[in-house]
Design a protein around this motif. Structure first.
Motif, PDB file in Angstrom:
ATOM      1  N   VAL A 263       0.852  -1.186   0.000  1.00 38.72           N
ATOM      2  CA  VAL A 263       0.000   0.000   0.000  1.00 38.72           C
ATOM      3  C   VAL A 263       0.890   1.240   0.000  1.00 38.72           C
ATOM      4  CG1 VAL A 263      -1.954  -1.092   1.174  1.00 38.72           C
ATOM      5  CG2 VAL A 263      -0.172   0.003   2.528  1.00 38.72           C
ATOM      6  N   GLU A 264       0.350   2.313  -0.502  1.00 45.19           N
ATOM      7  CA  GLU A 264       1.023   3.608  -0.485  1.00 45.19           C
ATOM      8  C   GLU A 264       0.375   4.456   0.605  1.00 45.19           C
ATOM      9  OE1 GLU A 264       1.495   7.464  -3.435  1.00 45.19           O
ATOM     10  OE2 GLU A 264       1.290   5.453  -4.320  1.00 45.19           O
ATOM     11  N   VAL A 265       1.065   4.587   1.735  1.00 46.40           N
ATOM     12  CA  VAL A 265       0.491   5.219   2.923  1.00 46.40           C
ATOM     13  C   VAL A 265       0.886   6.691   2.988  1.00 46.40           C
ATOM     14  CG1 VAL A 265       0.313   5.137   5.437  1.00 46.40           C
ATOM     15  CG2 VAL A 265       0.628   3.017   4.138  1.00 46.40           C
ATOM     16  N   SER A 266      -0.098   7.527   3.324  1.00 47.78           N
ATOM     17  CA  SER A 266       0.150   8.941   3.592  1.00 47.78           C
ATOM     18  C   SER A 266      -0.817   9.383   4.681  1.00 47.78           C
ATOM     19  CB  SER A 266      -0.026   9.779   2.317  1.00 47.78           C
ATOM     20  OG  SER A 266      -1.366   9.696   1.853  1.00 47.78           O
ATOM     21  N   HIS A 267      -0.767  10.635   5.065  1.00 46.88           N
ATOM     22  CA  HIS A 267      -1.673  11.101   6.113  1.00 46.88           C
ATOM     23  C   HIS A 267      -2.058  12.560   5.885  1.00 46.88           C
ATOM     24  CE1 HIS A 267       2.268  12.401   7.718  1.00 46.88           C
ATOM     25  NE2 HIS A 267       1.583  13.373   8.318  1.00 46.88           N
ATOM     26  N   LEU A 268      -3.180  12.931   6.508  1.00 45.67           N
ATOM     27  CA  LEU A 268      -3.667  14.316   6.472  1.00 45.67           C
ATOM     28  C   LEU A 268      -3.853  14.791   7.898  1.00 45.67           C
ATOM     29  CD1 LEU A 268      -4.836  16.828   5.041  1.00 45.67           C
ATOM     30  CD2 LEU A 268      -7.070  15.677   5.059  1.00 45.67           C
TER      31      LEU A 268
ATOM     32  N   PRO B   7      -3.137  22.486   7.943  1.00 48.22           N
ATOM     33  CA  PRO B   7      -3.139  21.316   7.054  1.00 48.22           C
ATOM     34  C   PRO B   7      -1.755  21.072   6.459  1.00 48.22           C
ATOM     35  CG  PRO B   7      -5.102  22.623   6.697  1.00 48.22           C
ATOM     36  CD  PRO B   7      -4.237  23.417   7.628  1.00 48.22           C
ATOM     37  N   ASN B   8      -1.374  19.802   6.400  1.00 50.33           N
ATOM     38  CA  ASN B   8      -0.033  19.446   5.928  1.00 50.33           C
ATOM     39  C   ASN B   8       0.040  19.273   4.418  1.00 50.33           C
ATOM     40  OD1 ASN B   8      -1.611  17.042   6.188  1.00 50.33           O
ATOM     41  ND2 ASN B   8       0.248  15.810   6.032  1.00 50.33           N
ATOM     42  N   VAL B   9      -1.072  19.505   3.713  1.00 53.99           N
ATOM     43  CA  VAL B   9      -1.073  19.477   2.252  1.00 53.99           C
ATOM     44  C   VAL B   9      -1.686  20.789   1.761  1.00 53.99           C
ATOM     45  CG1 VAL B   9      -1.216  16.960   2.126  1.00 53.99           C
ATOM     46  CG2 VAL B   9      -3.326  18.310   2.120  1.00 53.99           C
ATOM     47  N   ASP B  10      -1.295  21.198   0.556  1.00 52.77           N
ATOM     48  CA  ASP B  10      -1.761  22.483   0.038  1.00 52.77           C
ATOM     49  C   ASP B  10      -3.267  22.508  -0.199  1.00 52.77           C
ATOM     50  OD1 ASP B  10       0.802  23.517   0.088  1.00 52.77           O
ATOM     51  OD2 ASP B  10       1.222  22.983  -2.003  1.00 52.77           O
ATOM     52  N   ASP B  11      -3.814  21.403  -0.703  1.00 54.87           N
ATOM     53  CA  ASP B  11      -5.234  21.343  -1.049  1.00 54.87           C
ATOM     54  C   ASP B  11      -5.823  20.055  -0.488  1.00 54.87           C
ATOM     55  OD1 ASP B  11      -7.754  21.134  -2.232  1.00 54.87           O
ATOM     56  OD2 ASP B  11      -7.111  22.072  -4.094  1.00 54.87           O
TER      57      ASP B  11
ATOM     58  N   ARG C  36      -8.844  18.937  -0.162  1.00 52.46           N
ATOM     59  CA  ARG C  36      -9.872  18.329  -1.010  1.00 52.46           C
ATOM     60  C   ARG C  36      -9.234  17.528  -2.139  1.00 52.46           C
ATOM     61  NH1 ARG C  36     -11.605  19.690  -5.889  1.00 52.46           N
ATOM     62  NH2 ARG C  36     -13.642  18.882  -6.587  1.00 52.46           N
ATOM     63  N   GLU C  37      -8.307  18.132  -2.843  1.00 53.51           N
ATOM     64  CA  GLU C  37      -7.636  17.432  -3.947  1.00 53.51           C
ATOM     65  C   GLU C  37      -6.913  16.196  -3.441  1.00 53.51           C
ATOM     66  OE1 GLU C  37      -4.152  18.255  -7.311  1.00 53.51           O
ATOM     67  OE2 GLU C  37      -4.940  19.912  -6.095  1.00 53.51           O
ATOM     68  N   TYR C  38      -6.258  16.329  -2.292  1.00 55.56           N
ATOM     69  CA  TYR C  38      -5.539  15.199  -1.699  1.00 55.56           C
ATOM     70  C   TYR C  38      -6.484  14.038  -1.401  1.00 55.56           C
ATOM     71  CZ  TYR C  38      -3.558  12.402   2.084  1.00 55.56           C
ATOM     72  OH  TYR C  38      -3.163  11.342   2.862  1.00 55.56           O
ATOM     73  N   LEU C  39      -7.627  14.311  -0.772  1.00 55.51           N
ATOM     74  CA  LEU C  39      -8.571  13.255  -0.406  1.00 55.51           C
ATOM     75  C   LEU C  39      -9.150  12.574  -1.642  1.00 55.51           C
ATOM     76  CD1 LEU C  39     -10.368  15.028   2.562  1.00 55.51           C
ATOM     77  CD2 LEU C  39      -8.825  13.059   2.718  1.00 55.51           C
ATOM     78  N   LEU C  40      -9.416  13.342  -2.687  1.00 55.83           N
ATOM     79  CA  LEU C  40      -9.979  12.766  -3.900  1.00 55.83           C
ATOM     80  C   LEU C  40      -8.977  11.876  -4.644  1.00 55.83           C
ATOM     81  CD1 LEU C  40     -11.997  15.837  -5.194  1.00 55.83           C
ATOM     82  CD2 LEU C  40     -12.952  13.607  -4.582  1.00 55.83           C
ATOM     83  N   GLU C  41      -7.710  12.014  -4.340  1.00 59.91           N
ATOM     84  CA  GLU C  41      -6.673  11.199  -4.979  1.00 59.91           C
ATOM     85  C   GLU C  41      -6.471   9.850  -4.293  1.00 59.91           C
ATOM     86  OE1 GLU C  41      -3.302  13.746  -4.758  1.00 59.91           O
ATOM     87  OE2 GLU C  41      -3.774  14.819  -6.638  1.00 59.91           O
ATOM     88  N   GLN C  42      -7.103   9.630  -3.135  1.00 61.98           N
ATOM     89  CA  GLN C  42      -6.887   8.414  -2.363  1.00 61.98           C
ATOM     90  C   GLN C  42      -7.791   7.282  -2.846  1.00 61.98           C
ATOM     91  OE1 GLN C  42      -4.229   8.650  -0.301  1.00 61.98           O
ATOM     92  NE2 GLN C  42      -4.235  10.726  -1.133  1.00 61.98           N
TER      93      GLN C  42
END
Length: 245
Positions: free
Chosen positions: A72-77, A83-87, A89-95
């Motif tokens: 698996v490719e693990v990441s976190h928010l 927030p640790n990511v710029d966007d 919403r975009e990050y969540l939609l990529e999961q």
């Protein structure tokens, strides 16, 4: 995202992770394998959300370790201190799968709404991202349930996302407060009719329909709780499908 073009939620009553008998660290149970398999991906992208734990860094570190041998490719928010990511919403939609930890569901929802994560998660669900989580991470997708967010004595809580139009009971066979308070809250109308899960049991919804319960505990069960028309409730046992542990 699910290749089946469907919206999946796996709401787990408890038992997402277990101590490894060989190495002593946490390892995912078969419930997490089941959630990952729903994506149809050979190497799914798994996002960890620990909002209910205040984005606890130690928990996140343990989770990265827990999946060390999984493909698996693990990441976190996180939202602390920002927030640790710029966007987000975009990050969540990529999961492919989003796993939400236990902890304070009341604090979780307050922060999700503040940052717009509730809307982003709902959009991801509609787009086919598999949503899952344990305890607070199961309650949040429903209308509500019983929570210890306000202290050790459980209280009814009905401020969840409501993607699933039901109440939810978690840790159903391990905390003696859970069953009677859920019955009382449903009977009074404070919470809608709903479902509950023992430790080691997950409730699998496709869209808003419960399609089956799954378990890694041979004695574990799920339940449907309905009003009985005379001021009380009736509880119907749902036999789950046994998964490899």
């Amino acid at each position: 995202m699910s290749r089946l073009g469907q919206s999946h939620i796996l709401a787990i009553g408890g038992g997402s992770f277990r101590p490894s008998p060989r190495y002593g660290f946490l390892e995912p149970s078969g419930l997490l394998r089941y959630a990952l398999d729903l994506t149809g991906e050979d190497r799914p992208r798994l996002s960890l959300l620990a909002t209910a734990l205040g984005d606890d860094a130690n928990w996140l570190l343990k989770m990265y370790g827990a999946f060390r041998d999984w493909d698996v490719e693990v990441s976190h928010l996180t939202v602390f201190p920002m927030p640790n990511v710029d966007d987000p919403r975009e990050y969540l939609l990529e999961q492919d799968v989003i796993y939400v930890s236990g902890g304070s569901v009341a604090n979780l929802m307050a922060l999700w709404r503040l940052h717009g994560l509730d809307e982003a998660l709902a959009e991801a669900w509609r787009a086919g991202v598999v949503l899952t989580g344990q305890s607070a991470g199961a309650l949040c997708w429903h209308v509500g349930g019983n929570t210890d967010s306000f202290g050790p004595r459980l209280r009814p809580w009905a401020e969840g996302m409501g993607l699933l139009p039901y109440s939810c009971g978690v840790h159903y066979n391990s905390d003696p407060q859970r069953r009677p308070l859920l019955h009382e809250s449903i009977a009074s109308g404070e919470l809608p009719e709903g479902y509950a899960a023992d430790e080691g049991v997950g409730l699998h919804y496709v869209g808003t329909e419960l399609v089956q319960a799954v378990t890694v505990e041979p004695e574990g069960a799920a339940y449907k709780i309905e009003r009985d028309g005379s001021g009380g409730v009736k509880e119907l046992r749902i036999e789950p499908r046994l998964l490899a542990s």
